[in-house]
Design a protein around this motif. Structure first.
Motif, PDB file in Angstrom:
ATOM      1  N   PHE A 171       0.822  -1.221   0.000  1.00 60.31           N
ATOM      2  CA  PHE A 171       0.000   0.000   0.000  1.00 60.31           C
ATOM      3  C   PHE A 171       0.854   1.269   0.000  1.00 60.31           C
ATOM      4  N   LEU A 172       2.143   1.146   0.316  1.00 63.13           N
ATOM      5  CA  LEU A 172       3.039   2.305   0.304  1.00 63.13           C
ATOM      6  C   LEU A 172       3.694   2.532  -1.052  1.00 63.13           C
ATOM      7  N   GLU A 173       3.539   1.582  -1.954  1.00 61.32           N
ATOM      8  CA  GLU A 173       4.153   1.725  -3.276  1.00 61.32           C
ATOM      9  C   GLU A 173       3.478   2.856  -4.051  1.00 61.32           C
ATOM     10  N   ARG A 174       4.302   3.632  -4.737  1.00 61.32           N
ATOM     11  CA  ARG A 174       3.804   4.725  -5.570  1.00 61.32           C
ATOM     12  C   ARG A 174       4.494   4.641  -6.926  1.00 61.32           C
ATOM     13  N   PRO A 175       4.164   3.631  -7.717  1.00 57.38           N
ATOM     14  CA  PRO A 175       4.881   3.401  -8.971  1.00 57.38           C
ATOM     15  C   PRO A 175       4.816   4.572  -9.946  1.00 57.38           C
ATOM     16  N   HIS A 176       3.817   5.421  -9.814  1.00 49.91           N
ATOM     17  CA  HIS A 176       3.729   6.601 -10.693  1.00 49.91           C
ATOM     18  C   HIS A 176       4.847   7.605 -10.391  1.00 49.91           C
ATOM     19  N   LEU A 177       5.543   7.431  -9.259  1.00 45.51           N
ATOM     20  CA  LEU A 177       6.627   8.336  -8.893  1.00 45.51           C
ATOM     21  C   LEU A 177       8.012   7.754  -9.168  1.00 45.51           C
ATOM     22  N   GLY A 178       8.070   6.478  -9.512  1.00 42.55           N
ATOM     23  CA  GLY A 178       9.371   5.882  -9.801  1.00 42.55           C
ATOM     24  C   GLY A 178       9.358   4.377  -9.630  1.00 42.55           C
ATOM     25  N   ALA A 179      10.465   3.759 -10.017  1.00 49.35           N
ATOM     26  CA  ALA A 179      10.566   2.304 -10.008  1.00 49.35           C
ATOM     27  C   ALA A 179      10.867   1.735  -8.619  1.00 49.35           C
ATOM     28  N   THR A 180      11.538   2.491  -7.773  1.00 49.95           N
ATOM     29  CA  THR A 180      11.912   2.003  -6.441  1.00 49.95           C
ATOM     30  C   THR A 180      11.347   2.939  -5.374  1.00 49.95           C
ATOM     31  N   GLY A 181      11.316   2.441  -4.149  1.00 50.56           N
ATOM     32  CA  GLY A 181      10.855   3.278  -3.046  1.00 50.56           C
ATOM     33  C   GLY A 181      11.698   4.532  -2.891  1.00 50.56           C
ATOM     34  N   LEU A 182      12.995   4.392  -3.099  1.00 45.60           N
ATOM     35  CA  LEU A 182      13.887   5.539  -2.978  1.00 45.60           C
ATOM     36  C   LEU A 182      13.637   6.562  -4.082  1.00 45.60           C
ATOM     37  N   GLU A 183      13.470   6.089  -5.297  1.00 46.49           N
ATOM     38  CA  GLU A 183      13.163   7.000  -6.407  1.00 46.49           C
ATOM     39  C   GLU A 183      11.803   7.668  -6.198  1.00 46.49           C
ATOM     40  N   GLN A 184      10.842   6.920  -5.689  1.00 49.14           N
ATOM     41  CA  GLN A 184       9.516   7.475  -5.422  1.00 49.14           C
ATOM     42  C   GLN A 184       9.596   8.594  -4.390  1.00 49.14           C
ATOM     43  N   GLU A 185      10.399   8.378  -3.363  1.00 51.04           N
ATOM     44  CA  GLU A 185      10.539   9.387  -2.315  1.00 51.04           C
ATOM     45  C   GLU A 185      11.237  10.637  -2.855  1.00 51.04           C
ATOM     46  N   LEU A 186      12.267  10.451  -3.663  1.00 43.35           N
ATOM     47  CA  LEU A 186      12.964  11.591  -4.265  1.00 43.35           C
ATOM     48  C   LEU A 186      12.017  12.378  -5.166  1.00 43.35           C
ATOM     49  N   THR A 187      11.240  11.692  -5.982  1.00 38.70           N
ATOM     50  CA  THR A 187      10.285  12.366  -6.865  1.00 38.70           C
ATOM     51  C   THR A 187       9.239  13.127  -6.057  1.00 38.70           C
ATOM     52  N   TYR A 188       8.745  12.501  -4.996  1.00 38.66           N
ATOM     53  CA  TYR A 188       7.753  13.169  -4.143  1.00 38.66           C
ATOM     54  C   TYR A 188       8.310  14.490  -3.629  1.00 38.66           C
ATOM     55  N   TRP A 189       9.532  14.477  -3.079  1.00 35.87           N
ATOM     56  CA  TRP A 189      10.097  15.687  -2.484  1.00 35.87           C
ATOM     57  C   TRP A 189      10.530  16.700  -3.539  1.00 35.87           C
ATOM     58  N   ARG A 190      10.879  16.238  -4.734  1.00 36.21           N
ATOM     59  CA  ARG A 190      11.150  17.181  -5.829  1.00 36.21           C
ATOM     60  C   ARG A 190       9.876  17.939  -6.172  1.00 36.21           C
ATOM     61  N   ARG A 191       8.761  17.215  -6.267  1.00 34.32           N
ATOM     62  CA  ARG A 191       7.481  17.847  -6.578  1.00 34.32           C
ATOM     63  C   ARG A 191       7.034  18.782  -5.454  1.00 34.32           C
ATOM     64  N   TYR A 192       7.286  18.364  -4.229  1.00 32.84           N
ATOM     65  CA  TYR A 192       6.944  19.219  -3.088  1.00 32.84           C
ATOM     66  C   TYR A 192       7.740  20.520  -3.162  1.00 32.84           C
ATOM     67  N   ALA A 193       9.028  20.442  -3.475  1.00 34.03           N
ATOM     68  CA  ALA A 193       9.875  21.637  -3.603  1.00 34.03           C
ATOM     69  C   ALA A 193       9.329  22.563  -4.689  1.00 34.03           C
ATOM     70  N   GLN A 194       8.869  21.994  -5.803  1.00 32.29           N
ATOM     71  CA  GLN A 194       8.286  22.808  -6.866  1.00 32.29           C
ATOM     72  C   GLN A 194       6.998  23.454  -6.381  1.00 32.29           C
ATOM     73  N   TRP A 195       6.166  22.689  -5.709  1.00 26.88           N
ATOM     74  CA  TRP A 195       4.859  23.171  -5.254  1.00 26.88           C
ATOM     75  C   TRP A 195       4.993  24.315  -4.255  1.00 26.88           C
ATOM     76  N   CYS A 196       5.928  24.192  -3.294  1.00 26.87           N
ATOM     77  CA  CYS A 196       6.017  25.203  -2.235  1.00 26.87           C
ATOM     78  C   CYS A 196       6.987  26.335  -2.566  1.00 26.87           C
ATOM     79  N   GLY A 197       7.644  26.263  -3.715  1.00 30.16           N
ATOM     80  CA  GLY A 197       8.579  27.312  -4.091  1.00 30.16           C
ATOM     81  C   GLY A 197       9.993  27.097  -3.581  1.00 30.16           C
ATOM     82  N   GLY A 198      10.234  25.979  -2.935  1.00 27.31           N
ATOM     83  CA  GLY A 198      11.571  25.688  -2.434  1.00 27.31           C
ATOM     84  C   GLY A 198      12.599  25.562  -3.535  1.00 27.31           C
TER      85      GLY A 198
END
Length: 167
Positions: free
Chosen positions: A5-32
């Motif tokens: 249930f924690l897998e987010r394949p739309h964000l990447g192939a691995t859990g680590l890639e998914q987490e990096l993509t999530y935080w990249r998008r968060y940085a874009q969203w908040c202006g970071g």
């Protein structure tokens, strides 16, 4: 799979890639990502993303303040809102960073028996049965979410009226 249930394949192939993509998008969203240091770090993280990092459950906010003790016994582990499949090294890096920040930046003394970072690393290796992999990458990655959270937090506090822009 226990944690599918924690897998987010739309964000990447691995859990680590998914987490990096999530935080990249968060940085874009908040202006970071408007800060050069954030863009530079993200570029470095993408370029050096470990391809064979061990997968696994990551608590996401592993730090002393999120543990409730009864005497010396852990009775509860709190704050699971950033749980992911980034692996144990993600928690090791987060814990290391948060523990060092609280002791050095805030002038708090390390509690007796707590152990220095090198002792904590040795304990992690003993308990996990392996040496951490890609710890330098994880330490850089740990700084990213914290940086962009600190960009977002004042905006949230201003919007709620808790602080004014002049504060």
């Amino acid at each position: 799979k226990k944690f599918a249930f924690l897998e987010r394949p739309h964000l990447g192939a691995t859990g680590l890639e998914q987490e990096l993509t999530y935080w990249r998008r968060y940085a874009q969203w908040c202006g970071g990502d408007s800060y050069p240091i954030v863009r530079k770090a993200i570029d470095w993280l993408v370029k050096h993303l470990p391809k064979d990092a061990p997968p696994g459950l990551s608590w996401g906010d592993s730090r002393p303040a999120n543990i409730i003790y009864q005497g010396a016994q852990v009775v509860s582990v709190l704050d699971w809102d950033t749980v992911s499949l980034a692996g144990g090294e993600a928690d090791l890096a987060w814990w290391t960073h948060m523990e060092q920040s609280s002791t050095s930046m805030r002038g708090v003394r390390r509690p007796a028996g707590w152990g220095a970072p090198s002792e904590m690393l040795a304990l992690w290796q003993e308990v996990s049965g392996r040496r951490p992999q890609f710890l330098d990458w994880h330490l850089v990655f740990t700084a990213q979410p914290q940086r962009v959270i600190m960009v977002r937090l004042p905006a949230m506090l201003c919007a709620s009226g808790a602080i004014t822009p002049a504060q």
